[in-house]
Scaffold this motif. Sequence first.
Motif: not given
Length: 97
Positions: A37-61
């Motif tokens: 409706d606003a014709e704007t980007v509201t978010g970015l879906a990221l993969t191939e995450l930095n393992g050090e930053l997300f270890s224990g918080r995000i499941e692998p893959g």
Amino acid sequence: MDADGSPQEITTLVGREVYSNNGVFVGEVEDVRLALDAETVTGLALTELNGELFSGRIEPGKGVMVPYRWVRAVGDVILVNDVVERLKDDEQEEAIA
């Protein structure tokens, strides 16, 4: 927007690497969330995450959604606020306490 102020295709964001403004690799853009409706980007879906930053918080893959308001600059890479790095800092503080 391009450096000259002209709009870019949204698909040009897909595949770009995302770094914090401190130069730490965060992940790679897999998809874009839009507010049609606003014709704007509201978010970015990221993969191939930095393992050090997300270890224990995000499941692998799995990926994360980064609010577009965190984006500081878009060029050859995308720079986001250091908020993502605070995940690692919080984890270190918990280990010390």
